[in-house]
Motif scaffolding. Structure first.
Motif, PDB file in Angstrom:
ATOM      1  N   THR A 544     -73.786  14.376 103.129  1.00 18.53           N
ATOM      2  CA  THR A 544     -72.271  14.922 103.576  1.00 18.53           C
ATOM      3  C   THR A 544     -71.476  13.551 104.379  1.00 18.53           C
ATOM      4  OG1 THR A 544     -73.049  17.267 103.426  1.00 18.53           O
ATOM      5  CG2 THR A 544     -71.016  17.223 104.273  1.00 18.53           C
ATOM      6  N   GLY A 545     -71.909  13.384 105.035  1.00 22.78           N
ATOM      7  CA  GLY A 545     -71.675  12.674 106.425  1.00 22.78           C
ATOM      8  C   GLY A 545     -71.237  11.012 105.453  1.00 22.78           C
ATOM      9  N   TYR A 546     -72.116  10.595 104.774  1.00 23.99           N
ATOM     10  CA  TYR A 546     -72.101  10.142 103.762  1.00 23.99           C
ATOM     11  C   TYR A 546     -70.693  10.211 102.841  1.00 23.99           C
ATOM     12  CZ  TYR A 546     -72.895   5.194 101.359  1.00 23.99           C
ATOM     13  OH  TYR A 546     -72.969   3.873 101.140  1.00 23.99           O
ATOM     14  N   TYR A 547     -70.648  10.596 101.375  1.00 22.76           N
ATOM     15  CA  TYR A 547     -69.644  11.051 101.268  1.00 22.76           C
ATOM     16  C   TYR A 547     -67.826  10.633 101.897  1.00 22.76           C
ATOM     17  CZ  TYR A 547     -73.268  12.968  97.952  1.00 22.76           C
ATOM     18  OH  TYR A 547     -74.926  13.250  97.113  1.00 22.76           O
ATOM     19  N   GLY A 548     -68.003  11.384 103.218  1.00 23.96           N
ATOM     20  CA  GLY A 548     -66.821  11.184 103.860  1.00 23.96           C
ATOM     21  C   GLY A 548     -67.031   9.860 103.850  1.00 23.96           C
ATOM     22  N   ALA A 549     -68.109   8.946 104.647  1.00 18.92           N
ATOM     23  CA  ALA A 549     -67.812   7.715 104.597  1.00 18.92           C
ATOM     24  C   ALA A 549     -67.227   6.964 103.767  1.00 18.92           C
ATOM     25  CB  ALA A 549     -68.969   6.855 105.309  1.00 18.92           C
ATOM     26  N   LEU A 550     -67.623   7.334 102.177  1.00 19.56           N
ATOM     27  CA  LEU A 550     -67.211   6.213 101.168  1.00 19.56           C
ATOM     28  C   LEU A 550     -66.089   6.854 100.652  1.00 19.56           C
ATOM     29  CD1 LEU A 550     -70.676   6.730  98.520  1.00 19.56           C
ATOM     30  CD2 LEU A 550     -69.415   4.693  99.966  1.00 19.56           C
ATOM     31  N   ALA A 551     -65.461   7.913 101.052  1.00 16.28           N
ATOM     32  CA  ALA A 551     -64.100   8.289 100.722  1.00 16.28           C
ATOM     33  C   ALA A 551     -63.091   7.552 102.263  1.00 16.28           C
ATOM     34  CB  ALA A 551     -64.008   9.920 100.830  1.00 16.28           C
ATOM     35  N   PHE A 552     -63.517   7.379 103.155  1.00 13.78           N
ATOM     36  CA  PHE A 552     -62.809   6.600 103.832  1.00 13.78           C
ATOM     37  C   PHE A 552     -63.169   5.410 103.952  1.00 13.78           C
ATOM     38  CE2 PHE A 552     -63.284   4.091 107.842  1.00 13.78           C
ATOM     39  CZ  PHE A 552     -62.047   4.916 108.963  1.00 13.78           C
ATOM     40  N   ALA A 553     -63.715   4.489 103.652  1.00 10.72           N
ATOM     41  CA  ALA A 553     -64.074   3.116 103.529  1.00 10.72           C
ATOM     42  C   ALA A 553     -62.957   3.243 101.895  1.00 10.72           C
ATOM     43  CB  ALA A 553     -65.722   2.533 102.492  1.00 10.72           C
ATOM     44  N   PHE A 554     -62.926   3.758 101.284  1.00 13.88           N
ATOM     45  CA  PHE A 554     -62.413   3.688  99.841  1.00 13.88           C
ATOM     46  C   PHE A 554     -60.948   4.270 100.176  1.00 13.88           C
ATOM     47  CE2 PHE A 554     -59.474   4.911  96.129  1.00 13.88           C
ATOM     48  CZ  PHE A 554     -59.819   4.331  94.833  1.00 13.88           C
ATOM     49  N   TYR A 555     -60.407   4.338 101.199  1.00 13.64           N
ATOM     50  CA  TYR A 555     -58.538   4.524 101.792  1.00 13.64           C
ATOM     51  C   TYR A 555     -58.561   4.015 102.036  1.00 13.64           C
ATOM     52  CZ  TYR A 555     -55.039   6.542 103.405  1.00 13.64           C
ATOM     53  OH  TYR A 555     -53.373   6.850 104.351  1.00 13.64           O
ATOM     54  N   VAL A 556     -59.370   3.484 103.074  1.00 19.86           N
ATOM     55  CA  VAL A 556     -58.680   2.312 104.238  1.00 19.86           C
ATOM     56  C   VAL A 556     -58.451   0.806 103.002  1.00 19.86           C
ATOM     57  CG1 VAL A 556     -59.373   0.928 105.694  1.00 19.86           C
ATOM     58  CG2 VAL A 556     -60.021   2.950 106.062  1.00 19.86           C
ATOM     59  N   MET A 557     -59.768   0.638 102.534  1.00 19.96           N
ATOM     60  CA  MET A 557     -59.518  -0.657 101.624  1.00 19.96           C
ATOM     61  C   MET A 557     -57.889  -0.013 100.655  1.00 19.96           C
ATOM     62  SD  MET A 557     -61.428  -2.756 102.500  1.00 19.96           S
ATOM     63  CE  MET A 557     -60.516  -4.351 102.000  1.00 19.96           C
ATOM     64  N   ALA A 558     -57.703   0.998 100.077  1.00 20.25           N
ATOM     65  CA  ALA A 558     -56.644   1.415  99.359  1.00 20.25           C
ATOM     66  C   ALA A 558     -55.237   1.507  99.990  1.00 20.25           C
ATOM     67  CB  ALA A 558     -56.983   2.233  98.735  1.00 20.25           C
ATOM     68  N   VAL A 559     -55.067   1.651 101.088  1.00 26.30           N
ATOM     69  CA  VAL A 559     -53.562   1.661 101.642  1.00 26.30           C
ATOM     70  C   VAL A 559     -53.465   0.200 102.725  1.00 26.30           C
ATOM     71  CG1 VAL A 559     -54.748   2.231 104.199  1.00 26.30           C
ATOM     72  CG2 VAL A 559     -52.868   3.073 103.360  1.00 26.30           C
ATOM     73  N   SER A 560     -54.616  -0.330 102.598  1.00 24.07           N
ATOM     74  CA  SER A 560     -54.454  -1.673 103.349  1.00 24.07           C
ATOM     75  C   SER A 560     -53.368  -3.086 102.470  1.00 24.07           C
ATOM     76  CB  SER A 560     -55.297  -2.781 103.029  1.00 24.07           C
ATOM     77  OG  SER A 560     -57.013  -2.048 103.419  1.00 24.07           O
ATOM     78  N   PRO A 561     -53.405  -3.333 101.323  1.00 21.27           N
ATOM     79  CA  PRO A 561     -52.058  -2.927 100.361  1.00 21.27           C
ATOM     80  C   PRO A 561     -50.692  -2.797 101.212  1.00 21.27           C
ATOM     81  CG  PRO A 561     -53.352  -3.317  98.971  1.00 21.27           C
ATOM     82  CD  PRO A 561     -54.007  -2.498 100.155  1.00 21.27           C
ATOM     83  N   VAL A 562     -50.790  -1.513 100.546  1.00 16.14           N
ATOM     84  CA  VAL A 562     -49.139  -1.200 101.019  1.00 16.14           C
ATOM     85  C   VAL A 562     -48.686  -1.498 102.683  1.00 16.14           C
ATOM     86  CG1 VAL A 562     -48.308   1.264 101.200  1.00 16.14           C
ATOM     87  CG2 VAL A 562     -50.128   0.893  99.720  1.00 16.14           C
ATOM     88  N   LEU A 563     -49.702  -0.877 103.317  1.00 16.42           N
ATOM     89  CA  LEU A 563     -49.648  -0.890 105.156  1.00 16.42           C
ATOM     90  C   LEU A 563     -49.314  -2.477 104.761  1.00 16.42           C
ATOM     91  CD1 LEU A 563     -51.803   0.527 106.773  1.00 16.42           C
ATOM     92  CD2 LEU A 563     -49.727   1.367 105.952  1.00 16.42           C
ATOM     93  N   ILE A 564     -49.710  -3.295 104.965  1.00  8.70           N
ATOM     94  CA  ILE A 564     -49.469  -5.211 105.165  1.00  8.70           C
ATOM     95  C   ILE A 564     -48.153  -5.476 104.324  1.00  8.70           C
ATOM     96  CG2 ILE A 564     -50.155  -7.795 104.677  1.00  8.70           C
ATOM     97  CD1 ILE A 564     -52.753  -6.748 104.866  1.00  8.70           C
ATOM     98  N   SER A 565     -48.174  -4.887 102.795  1.00 10.39           N
ATOM     99  CA  SER A 565     -47.108  -4.952 102.417  1.00 10.39           C
ATOM    100  C   SER A 565     -45.022  -4.766 103.087  1.00 10.39           C
ATOM    101  CB  SER A 565     -46.362  -4.802 100.949  1.00 10.39           C
ATOM    102  OG  SER A 565     -47.669  -5.004 100.218  1.00 10.39           O
ATOM    103  N   SER A 566     -45.363  -3.039 103.901  1.00  8.03           N
ATOM    104  CA  SER A 566     -44.347  -2.622 104.507  1.00  8.03           C
ATOM    105  C   SER A 566     -44.367  -4.102 105.845  1.00  8.03           C
ATOM    106  CB  SER A 566     -44.792  -1.320 105.078  1.00  8.03           C
ATOM    107  OG  SER A 566     -44.442  -0.462 105.779  1.00  8.03           O
ATOM    108  N   SER A 567     -45.582  -3.987 106.716  1.00  9.24           N
ATOM    109  CA  SER A 567     -45.337  -4.561 107.749  1.00  9.24           C
ATOM    110  C   SER A 567     -44.469  -6.445 107.297  1.00  9.24           C
ATOM    111  CB  SER A 567     -46.714  -5.359 108.476  1.00  9.24           C
ATOM    112  OG  SER A 567     -47.756  -3.679 108.802  1.00  9.24           O
ATOM    113  N   VAL A 568     -44.919  -6.886 106.191  1.00  9.98           N
ATOM    114  CA  VAL A 568     -43.582  -8.227 106.269  1.00  9.98           C
ATOM    115  C   VAL A 568     -42.028  -7.514 105.917  1.00  9.98           C
ATOM    116  CG1 VAL A 568     -46.363  -9.520 105.003  1.00  9.98           C
ATOM    117  CG2 VAL A 568     -43.959  -8.443 103.468  1.00  9.98           C
ATOM    118  N   ARG A 569     -42.127  -6.940 106.131  1.00  9.49           N
ATOM    119  CA  ARG A 569     -40.233  -6.181 105.451  1.00  9.49           C
ATOM    120  C   ARG A 569     -40.039  -6.336 107.014  1.00  9.49           C
ATOM    121  NH1 ARG A 569     -40.849  -1.413 101.446  1.00  9.49           N
ATOM    122  NH2 ARG A 569     -41.572  -2.758  99.172  1.00  9.49           N
ATOM    123  N   HIS A 570     -40.772  -6.407 108.395  1.00  8.70           N
ATOM    124  CA  HIS A 570     -40.494  -6.968 109.617  1.00  8.70           C
ATOM    125  C   HIS A 570     -40.612  -7.711 109.957  1.00  8.70           C
ATOM    126  CE1 HIS A 570     -39.671  -2.208 109.092  1.00  8.70           C
ATOM    127  NE2 HIS A 570     -41.020  -2.209 108.588  1.00  8.70           N
TER     128      HIS A 570
END
Length: 950
Positions: A544-570
Motif C-alpha cells: 500500500t505504501g509502495y503504490y503511494g510511492a509510485l504515484a508520488f514518483a510519477f507525479y513529481v517527475m510529471a510536474v517538473s516540466p510544468v514548474l521549470i517552464s513556469s519559473s523561467v518566466r520570472h
C-alpha cells in the motif's frame, strides 16, 4: 500488376512464407522435443529445484528442460541450430519488406534482430552450468532486445489488418505474461512457496509460445516474396504504406503521433545523449556535496561549521545582477566545463579541500543549469529538451546507483580502490559538454518579456524548491522509498532489487507524461493524486505504501516540466535563487527531525517527517498555482511544437527508453539468489558479530563498503549486526551500505526501522533464512530514538532469535534506563535461544548492565571478564558459546568489531571452562589471519587473541 519476369531468371521458386514456417516448426521442435524427452527420461530430476521436488513441483521450467542433461540438451541444440538459418533469413526478408529510402528505423530493427539471434545462440550453447554469468548476460540481452524488436515490427508492419491484429495479440500476451512470471519467480526465490516454480514454469513456456508465434506472423507478410529472391509485387521499393504511416496520418498534429514520425539521425541522438549526461553530472554533484558535509558533524559529534557549504546551491541569486545573468547565458559551455571540477574533487585527499572544491562545483553547476533554462526561455522546443535532459539525467543517476549498489561512482567519496569511475566519468563529461553546449541562437520564440499574467515569482521559486527537495530526498535512489515501507520479514512488500526498477520506470513514465501532457500534469487533479501518493507513502507500509510511492514518483517527475517552464518566466534570481534557498531550508528541516538531539531548536520538529512531507507538497502546490496563473494568460500559452521540436523530443525518449531497458537488466542481474550457506555448516557453528559502521564513511571520507566486505568475509561471519547504518537521507547520499556487502558475501538483509522512523539505523545480515522479524522503537522521551530488530532465524533447522539494538546516547540516562527495561523484558519473553548484538552505553558489571544481564532478561555476557567495554556487547541465552574476539577497525569507523562463536544444537554446559586454542576443533576457531599484526590494519586486540570455552 507484378513486374514481368525475364526468361531464365528463375530456376526454382520458393515462396517467402516457408521461411517463417520453417523457423516456427524448428523452433517449436527444439523446445518441445527437449520437453518430451526430458519428461520421459529425467522427470523427477528436471522438476527438482533448490527448494522442492516432486510432488510439490511437477512441471519443469524451460531452463531445467533444455539445460544440462543428455539427450534432451542435444535435441534442443540440434533443432535450435537448424532454426538459425531460417531466423537470419526472416530478419533479412523483414528488412527488405520494411526498408524505404532515407528511413533508418528498418535498419535499427534489422540490427536488433541479428543481435537477438546471436544472443539466442549465446544462452543456448553456454548453459548456466558452463558459465552462469555469461548465460545470464546472453539471456537478459535476448529478453531486452525483444522489446525493441517487437515494437519495431509493430511500427513497420505492412497495412495487413490480419497480421497486425495477431501481432498485437501476441505482443500483449508476451509482455502481459512477464507480470505473473516475475511474481511467481519471487514467490519461489524469496518466499520459497511450494509449487510456485511450477506456476512460474507454465508462464515461462508461454513466453516461448508467444515469442515464436509473434515471428510466425511474418508468414502472412512474406507471401509476396519468392526465392531466388524476386520481388513480385514491388513492395521492396519503398512504396508500401506501413501501419505506422497510417497512424501518423490520423494523428497528425497530435503530440504523441508526430514525435516518432521523422527521420533518424545519429548525430542528433548523440547530442541528446550528451545533454542527458550533463544532467547526470549535475545530479552527481547535487547529491555528492551533502555526503561530504555530513562527514564533519559526524566526526565532531555536533555542528562543525562546514555545514554552511550547503548554501553553495543558492548561486543563482547572483543573477540579480543583469550583467552576470546575460554573461552566464552567453557562456554556458564555459560554466559547464568549470563545474566539472567537482569530478576532480576525489584527487584531494584532505576532506576539507574536497568539500571546498565540490562546493565550488555545485555553485557553478546550479548557476549553469539556471542559465541554460533562462537562455532558452524564448524557445519552447529547446527549453523542453533542456528540461528533459535534466530529468533524464536524474533517472540516469538513479540507474547508475542501482547498478553500483546505491553508490554513485563519480562521487567525491569514491576512487578506484572502492569502485569509483572518476577518470572515465570526467573524460566523458568533457566530451558531453563540448558536444551539447555548442552555442545557439536563443532569441525569438514565444516568450514575451512584459504584459500578461506571469504568476508570483516567489511562489514559482517555492515550487521549484519543493520540487528539488522532493526529488533529492526521495527520488535520487531507487531504494529510498522502498526502505520507507519495509517493515520486516516475512516479505510483504517491495524489496530494493528488483522493485527498484519499478520506481525508475514510474519516474520515466512521469517525465514523459509531463512533457506530452503538461496541462494535465499541472492540473489540481494531478496534484491531488500526487498528494494522495505522498500520504500513502508516509502513513502505510508494504505494498500500500509502495503504490503511494509510485504515484508520488510519477507525479513529481510529471510536474517538473510544468514548474521549470513556469519559473523561467520570472527573474532567475527570484525564481531559482529563492527556490534553492527554500531547498536548503527543507534540507535542514528533514535533518532536524532526526538530529533533534544535536541541533538548536531540534525538539520543536522532533520526529515530524509528516510535517516535512506536508510542507513539500504545499510548496509544490504553490508552484502549481503560479504556473496555472501564467498558463491562463493567452500571451504565455505555448505554441504547438513544430516538426523539428518533435524530432528532438523523440531522441531524448530514445535515450530514456535505453536507460529503462538498462535498469531492467540490472534488476535481473542483481536478483537475489537466496541460496546462502553458513561458513561452517558441517560443524553447525554460528559466528555472530556487532559493528557500529558509522554510516559507511571511513575516517578519511571515503565510502567504506568494500573494505567492510573484505574484513567481514575474512572473519567468516554468519550473522552481523550493523548500527548507525541508515543512509537514506540527503546528507548521507540516500544509499544503503548493506547492499554491496550482502550481495557479494551472500546475506539475507533486514534493515530497520526505516528512515521515516527517525533513528540512525540498524541492520541485520544473516546467512540463515530470516523467518520473522519485528522492528522496535524503544522509549526515548528526551534523546535520540533507539532502534531494535528482533528476528527469528532458521539455524540448521533450529529457531534462534537475534536482536540488534542501539541504545540512546550517554547524555540521557533516563532514556537509557527505560530502554534497558523494555529490551530486557523483550528478551526475557522469548521462549527461544537468543543472541543480542548491541550498543548499550554502559560499563561492565555496573548500572544498566545488571538489568540486561539478569533474571528478567535471562541473558549472559559473552565474556564478563572483559572490562574494557563501553558500547558494544554480545549477550546470549540457551545457546552454547564457544568463542569471543575483538578485532580492530583500522580507519573504517571509530568502533571495533566484536565477534562471538556459538554451536547450534549442543546443550549449553552448566560450567563453561576456558581452553587454549590448541584444544578447539578447527571448524570452531577464529581465522589465524588476524593474529599478530593482522591484515590491512585489522587484528585481534585488547587481549590480543580470541578466547575459547569448552
Amino acid at each position: 500488376m507484378a513486374p514481368r519476369i525475364k526468361d531464365g531468371d528463375a530456376v526454382v521458386t520458393i515462396n517467402g512464407k516457408w521461411v517463417s514456417w520453417s523457423h516456427t516448426v524448428f523452433a517449436y521442435a527444439a523446445f518441445f522435443s527437449a520437453l518430451i524427452v526430458g519428461i520421459a527420461l529425467h522427470y523427477h530430476k528436471i522438476v527438482q529445484n533448490e527448494h522442492y521436488g516432486y510432488p510439490d513441483e511437477w512441471f519443469p521450467s524451460v531452463s531445467a528442460t533444455i539445460g544440462d542433461r543428455y539427450p534432451e540438451r542435444s535435441f534442443f541444440m540440434v533443432f535450435i541450430a537448424i532454426t538459425s538459418g531460417p531466423r537470419f533469413l526472416l530478419v533479412f526478408l523483414w528488412y527488405i519488406l520494411s526498408a524505404r529510402p532515407n528511413y533508418t528505423l528498418p535498419k535499427i530493427v534489422a540490427g536488433v534482430g541479428v543481435f537477438r539471434t546471436l544472443t539466442c545462440g549465446g544462452w543456448t550453447y553456454v548453459t548456466s552450468t558452463d558459465d552462469h554469468d555469461w548465460h545470464d548476460i546472453f539471456m537478459i540481452s535476448y529478453l531486452v532486445a525483444t522489446l525493441p524488436w517487437t515494437l519495431g515490427c509493430l511500427a513497420l508492419s505492412p497495412n495487413n489488418r490480419r497480421a497486425v491484429k495477431y501481432r498485437k495479440i501476441l505482443a500483449s500476451l508476451f509482455f502481459g505474461t512477464l507480470v505473473p512470471l516475475i511474481y511467481y519467480f519471487i514467490q519461489h526465490k524469496v518466499h520459497k512457496v511450494p509449487g510456485a516454480y511450477t506456476r512460474y514454469a507454465f508462464f515461462e513456456w508461454s513466453l516461448v509460445l508467444f515469442d515464436v508465434g509473434f515471428d510466425a506472423i511474418t508468414a502472412l507478410d512474406f507471401e509476396g516474396f519468392e526465392f531466388v529472391v524476386r520481388d513480385v509485387k514491388g513492395i521492396s521499393r519503398g512504396q508500401l504504406k506501413t501501419t505506422a504511416d497510417s497512424v501518423l496520418e490520423k494523428e497528425k498534429g497530435k503530440s504523441v503521433g508526430n514525435t516518432f514520425g521523422e527521420g533518424f539521425f545519429w548525430t542528433e541522438i548523440i547530442d541528446a545523449a550528451a545533454d542527458v549526461y550533463n544532467g547526470f553530472v549535475f545530479w552527481t554533484i547535487v547529491t555528492g556535496l551533502p555526503v561530504l558535509v555530513w562527514y564533519f558533524p559526524l566526526w565532531h559529534m555536533g555542528i562543525s561549521g562546514y555545514e554552511v557549504a550547503i548554501v553553495c546551491c543558492c548561486s543563482p541569486l547572483f543573477f540579480a545582477i543583469p550583467s552576470l545573468r546575460y554573461a552566464a547565458a552567453k557562456n554556458l559551455r564555459a560554466l559547464h566545463l568549470i563545474s566539472l571540477v567537482g569530478l576532480l574533487a576525489y584527487k584531494f585527499q584532505d576532506p576539507a579541500n574536497r568539500l571546498f572544491v565540490t562546493g565550488f562545483a555545485l555553485a557553478t553547476s546550479c548557476a549553469a543549469w539556471t542559465a541554460s533554462f533562462f537562455a532558452e526561455r524564448a524557445n519552447s522546443p529547446r527549453l523542453e529538451t533542456r528540461i528533459m535532459a535534466w530529468g533524464i539525467g536524474l533517472i540516469m543517476s538513479v540507474i547508475v546507483k542501482f547498478a553500483c549498489y546505491t553508490n554513485n561512482p563519480l562521487w567525491p567519496v569514491m576512487h578506484a580502490e572502492n569502485g569509483g569511475w572518476n577518470k572515465i566519468g570526467l573524460v566523458v563529461a568533457i566530451f558531453a559538454v563540448l558536444r551539447s553546449q555548442r552555442g545557439s541562437n536563443t532569441s525569438g520564440g514565444d516568450y514575451l518579456p512584459s504584459g500578461g499574467k506571469k504568476g508570483s515569482s516567489i511562489l514559482a521559486g517555492i515550487g521549484f524548491g519543493g520540487l528539488m527537495f522532493a526529488i533529492v530526498s526521495l527520488l535520487t535512489d531507487s531504494s529510498t522509498m522502498i526502505s520507507w515501507v519495509w517493515d520486516g520479514y516475512p516479505v510483504r512488500g517491495p524489496i530494493a532489487v528488483p522493485h527498484g526498477a519499478a520506481t525508475i520506470l514510474a519516474m520515466g513514465a512521469g517525465l514523459v507524461y509531463g512533457v506530452f501532457y503538461p496541462a494535465v500534469a499541472g492540473s489540481w487533479t494531478a496534484y491531488g493524486i500526487g498528494s494522495l501518493g505522498a500520504a500513502l507513502l508516509t502513513c502505510y507500509h508494504h505494498w500500500t505504501g509502495y503504490y503511494g510511492a509510485l504515484a508520488f514518483a510519477f507525479y513529481v517527475m510529471a510536474v517538473s516540466p510544468v514548474l521549470i517552464s513556469s519559473s523561467v518566466r520570472h527573474s532567475p534570481a527570484t525564481a531559482f535563487g529563492v527556490g534553492f534557498i527554500f531547498y536548503v531550508f527543507m534540507l535542514l528541516f528533514h535533518v532536524w527531525v532526526v538530529a533533534y538531539a544535536f541541533v538548536p531548536g531540534g525538539p520543536l520538529v522532533r520526529e515530524h517527517t509528516d510535517w516535512v512531507m506536508i510542507t513539500t507538497m504545499i510548496s509544490i502546490g504553490a508552484g502549481v498555482f503560479s504556473a496555472a496563473t501564467s498558463n491562463s494568460s493567452t500571451r504565455f500559452r505555448k505554441k504547438p511544437i513544430g516538426p523539428n521540436g518533435k524530432r528532438q523530443r523523440s531522441y531524448y525518449i530514445y535515450v530514456l527508453a535505453a536507460l529503462q531497458l538498462l535498469s531492467i537488466s540490472v534488476a535481473y542481474l542483481r536478483f537475489p539468489t537466496n541460496d546462502y550457506q553458513p561458513h561452517h555448516k558441517e560443524d553447525k557453528v554460528l559466528t555472530a558479530g556487532i559493528w557500529t559502521v558509522h554510516f559507511g564513511l571511513d575516517n578519511n571520507m571515503w565510502a567504506a563498503e568494500r573494505r567492510m566486505r573484505d574484513v567481514l568475509g575474512e572473519l567468516e561471519l554468519d550473522v552481523i549486526g550493523f548500527l548507525e547504518s541508515d543512509n537514506q537521507r540527503i546528507i548521507m547520499g540516500n544509499k544503503d551500505v548493506t547492499q554491496y556487502i550482502a550481495e557479494d558475501l551472500g546475506y539475507y538483509v533486514d534493515f530497520g526501522p526505516g528512515p521515516n522512523k527517525h533513528t540512525w539505523g540498524s541492520a541485520l545480515l544473516s546467512k540463515f533464512p530470516i523467518v520473522n522479524s519485528t522492528h522496535h522503537l524503544l522509549p526515548s522521551p528526551v534523546g535520540e530514538l533507539a532502534p531494535a530488530i528482533h528476528a527469528t532465524l532458521d539455524m540448521y533447522g533450529e529457531m534462534i532469535d537475534v536482536v540488534v539494538f542501539h541504545s540512546g546516547q550517554e547524555e540521557d540516562p533516563e532514556d537509557r534506563r527505560l530502554q534497558t527495561q523494555y529490551l530486557s523484558k523483550l528478551m526475557g519473553s522469548s521462549p527461544r535461544p537468543l543472541i543480542l548484538l548491541s550498543y548499550l552505553v554502559t560499563k561492565p558489571l555496573e548500572g544498566n548492565y545488571n538489568t540486561y544481564v539478569s533474571e528478567l532478561s535471562g541473558m549472559k555476557d559473552i565474556d564478563s571478564s572483559d572490562w574494557d567495554r563501553w558500547c558494544e556487547y554480545i549477550l546470549y541465552k540457551n545457546v552454547h558459546r564457544t568463542g569471543y574476539a575483538r578485532i580492530s577497525r583500522d580507519t573504517i569507523t571509530d568502533t571495533e568489531i566484536q565477534v562471538g562463536k556459538f554451536v547450534i544444537g549442543e546443550p549449553e554446559p552448566e560450567q563453561e571452562v576456558r581452553i587454549p586454542e590448541e584444544l578447539v576443533p578447527p571448524g570452531r576457531r577464529f581465522p589465524a589471519l588476524f593474529r599478530g599484526e593482522g591484515v590491512r590494519g585489522h587484528r585481534y586486540h585488547v587481549f590480543d587473541e580470541p578466547r575459547y570455552w569448552q
